[in-house]
Scaffold this active site. Structure first.
Site, PDB file in Angstrom:
ATOM      1  N   ARG A  35      -1.262 -51.105  25.464  1.00  0.00           N
ATOM      2  CA  ARG A  35      -1.771 -52.480  25.426  1.00  0.00           C
ATOM      3  C   ARG A  35      -1.165 -53.365  26.505  1.00  0.00           C
ATOM      4  NH1 ARG A  35      -1.931 -53.127  18.845  1.00  0.00           N
ATOM      5  NH2 ARG A  35      -3.992 -52.188  18.612  1.00  0.00           N
ATOM      6  N   LYS A 197     -17.851 -43.489   4.610  1.00  0.00           N
ATOM      7  CA  LYS A 197     -18.762 -44.061   3.607  1.00  0.00           C
ATOM      8  C   LYS A 197     -19.951 -44.796   4.194  1.00  0.00           C
ATOM      9  CE  LYS A 197     -15.229 -44.819   0.116  1.00  0.00           C
ATOM     10  NZ  LYS A 197     -14.351 -45.821  -0.474  1.00  0.00           N
ATOM     11  N   GLY A 353     -13.040 -48.341  14.775  1.00  0.00           N
ATOM     12  CA  GLY A 353     -12.389 -47.505  13.766  1.00  0.00           C
ATOM     13  C   GLY A 353     -11.906 -46.163  14.262  1.00  0.00           C
ATOM     14  N   GLY A 376     -11.428 -53.161  14.549  1.00  0.00           N
ATOM     15  CA  GLY A 376     -12.099 -54.125  13.677  1.00  0.00           C
ATOM     16  C   GLY A 376     -13.020 -55.049  14.458  1.00  0.00           C
TER      17      GLY A 376
HETATM   18  P1  AMP Z   1     -14.331 -44.299   8.984  1.00  0.00           P
HETATM   19  O1  AMP Z   1     -13.013 -45.014   8.998  1.00  0.00           O
HETATM   20  O2  AMP Z   1     -15.329 -44.854   8.047  1.00  0.00           O
HETATM   21  O3  AMP Z   1     -14.865 -44.116  10.395  1.00  0.00           O
HETATM   22  O4  AMP Z   1     -14.072 -42.864   8.381  1.00  0.00           O
HETATM   23  C1  AMP Z   1     -13.217 -41.948   9.001  1.00  0.00           C
HETATM   24  C2  AMP Z   1     -12.781 -40.952   7.986  1.00  0.00           C
HETATM   25  O5  AMP Z   1     -13.896 -40.240   7.514  1.00  0.00           O
HETATM   26  C3  AMP Z   1     -11.828 -39.932   8.551  1.00  0.00           C
HETATM   27  O6  AMP Z   1     -10.568 -40.128   7.985  1.00  0.00           O
HETATM   28  C4  AMP Z   1     -12.433 -38.600   8.132  1.00  0.00           C
HETATM   29  O7  AMP Z   1     -11.494 -37.702   7.597  1.00  0.00           O
HETATM   30  C5  AMP Z   1     -13.420 -38.997   7.056  1.00  0.00           C
HETATM   31  N1  AMP Z   1     -14.482 -37.995   6.898  1.00  0.00           N
HETATM   32  C6  AMP Z   1     -15.271 -37.498   7.846  1.00  0.00           C
HETATM   33  N2  AMP Z   1     -16.091 -36.550   7.348  1.00  0.00           N
HETATM   34  C7  AMP Z   1     -15.803 -36.448   6.039  1.00  0.00           C
HETATM   35  C8  AMP Z   1     -16.299 -35.614   4.978  1.00  0.00           C
HETATM   36  N3  AMP Z   1     -17.254 -34.708   5.194  1.00  0.00           N
HETATM   37  N4  AMP Z   1     -15.765 -35.779   3.771  1.00  0.00           N
HETATM   38  C9  AMP Z   1     -14.795 -36.705   3.564  1.00  0.00           C
HETATM   39  N5  AMP Z   1     -14.297 -37.509   4.510  1.00  0.00           N
HETATM   40  C10 AMP Z   1     -14.787 -37.381   5.743  1.00  0.00           C
END
Ligand code: AMP
Length: 395
Positions: A35, A197, A353, A376
């Site tokens: 940074r 999610k 993210g 974020g």
């Molecule tokens: P996000 O912060 O929403 O971008 O989510 C990232 C997270 O999603 C990471 O920590 C991954 O381990 C998780 N992830 C990716 N694919 C899967 C999956 N098939 N089942 C559970 N978690 C997952």
């Protein structure tokens, strides 16, 4: 968009909001100076034009004035990176800061103490912002990581510089890159949305649907879609209260002519662990007790084709549980495809993210057109929100 090029910095004191929120070890050495290095182009440009710079930042989440969060710990490293002496003011407002600022000559660099030693910073206090503003002639915001916060130094302060405010190099590049993907994009435009999610990505999905041709869905959110479509997902991650929403998204995409690409096969595991038993199965037929953890080979073939045909690519979120080696392949392969497309002149933006962490971990950073610096903040831009720190410069 007002940038450094629109202001003459000769004999001016530029008050720059930087993001020097760097990690420190137990003896207060900077362990990752990315940074600080990222702020160098802005600082150099102003100094080379005959100006001087006052740097202001936060560090960590202090509760009051705690020495462990003092920015004095990073003075030596900052001077080393900038290749010039850096003076430190042990307070960011008041007599100490005012005297230090008053004594500055062209070419000088002053670093102010942690802004968050005052609760007024995060509260967006106008009086505090005015005290900061009194130190400089021009306000420059180069801290993308905090641009989604209406804090005193990131947003409120801008009103005291109605004509003398602009974006720094880093922040301008973030805005330009996103613009290149969502507004001035060369078609076909593909968004890859992975991660855990549906609920955390829904606003992003809805906002980008109007601007893209293809949407590749992967990661944990896959299974909410597959279940909604009637597939057997075993014990895979699923948001049962979002099944209708998933169907709605698919319908909206269809109405807008966006092609959705869901995985057709997955690498399934018998437990959520790196040493699990694994097998490749049809995404609609995951056995009871098994979980989909990564995309399968047929899905990767299809993804490869879409990515290599794209001229603009947005990547947000991993395709699998990339933190575990056993399930990192899909995310790594996707990185390879996007790197290849980028080499063939596609524009690729990675941001918002965990995908940035994945890109860094697997060494893809130099192979992407742009990797966002603010998780974020980028996520909120992808959601179509106007960030307060950006609006404050534009207004
Ligand atoms: P996000 O912060 O929403 O971008 O989510 C990232 C997270 O999603 C990471 O920590 C991954 O381990 C998780 N992830 C990716 N694919 C899967 C999956 N098939 N089942 C559970 N978690 C997952």
């Amino acid at each position: 968009m007002k940038t450094l090029n629109d202001i003459n910095f000769k004999d001016k004191k530029a008050l720059i909001r930087v993001d020097f929120n760097v990690p420190l070890d137990d003896t207060f050495n900077v362990t990752d100076s990315t940074r600080i290095e990222a702020a160098k182009p802005t600082i150099e440009k102003i100094l080379n034009e005959g100006g001087s710079v006052i740097l202001m930042s936060h560090l960590g989440r202090p509760k009051g004035m705690q020495d462990e969060f003092s920015l004095r710990h990073i003075v030596a490293r900052t001077a080393e990176i900038l290749g010039r002496p850096v003076t430190f003011a042990s307070d960011c407002i008041g007599t100490v800061a005012e005297n230090a600022a008053a004594n500055m000559k062209a070419g000088d660099i002053l670093l102010l103490e942690n802004l968050r030693f005052y609760k007024e910073e995060e509260a967006g206090d106008v009086v505090f912002a005015q005290k900061l503003a009194s130190l400089g002639d021009v306000y420059v915001n180069d801290a993308f990581g905090t641009a989604h916060r209406a804090h005193a130094s990131t947003t409120i302060i801008a009103q005291f510089f109605p004509n003398d405010k602009c974006f720094g190099v880093l922040l301008a590049k973030e805005i330009e890159s996103l613009n290149k993907v969502l507004n001035n994009s060369e078609k076909p435009v593909t968004a890859v949305l992975g991660g855990s999610k549906v609920s955390s990505k829904i606003t992003v999905i809805e906002n980008v649907l109007d601007k893209i041709d293809h949407m590749i869905i992967g990661g944990g959110m896959t299974f909410t879609f597959i279940k909604a479509l009637g597939g057997q997902i075993g014990n895979s991650l699923c948001e049962d209260d979002k099944l209708d929403l998933a169907l709605e998204i698919l319908e909206k995409a269809k109405a807008k002519g966006v092609q959705i690409h869901l995985p057709v096969d997955v690498l399934a595991a018998n437990k959520f662990a790196n040493d699990a038993d694994t097998k490749v199965v049809d995404v609609n037929a995951i056995p009871e007790g098994w979980l989909g953890m990564d995309v399968g080979p047929k899905s990767l073939d299809a993804i490869k084709k879409v990515i290599l045909d794209s001229k603009t690519i947005l990547w947000n979120g991993p395709l699998g549980v990339f933190e575990m080696d056993t399930f990192a392949n899909g995310t790594i392969e996707l990185g390879n495809f996007i790197a290849e497309a980028t080499e063939n002149k596609a524009f690729s933006l990675v941001g918002g993210g965990d995908s940035v962490a994945a890109v860094k971990q697997f060494g893809f950073e130099p192979k992407m057109s742009y990797v966002s610096t603010g998780g974020g903040a980028m996520l909120e831009m992808l959601e179509g929100k106007t960030l307060p720190g950006i609006a404050a410069i534009l207004n």
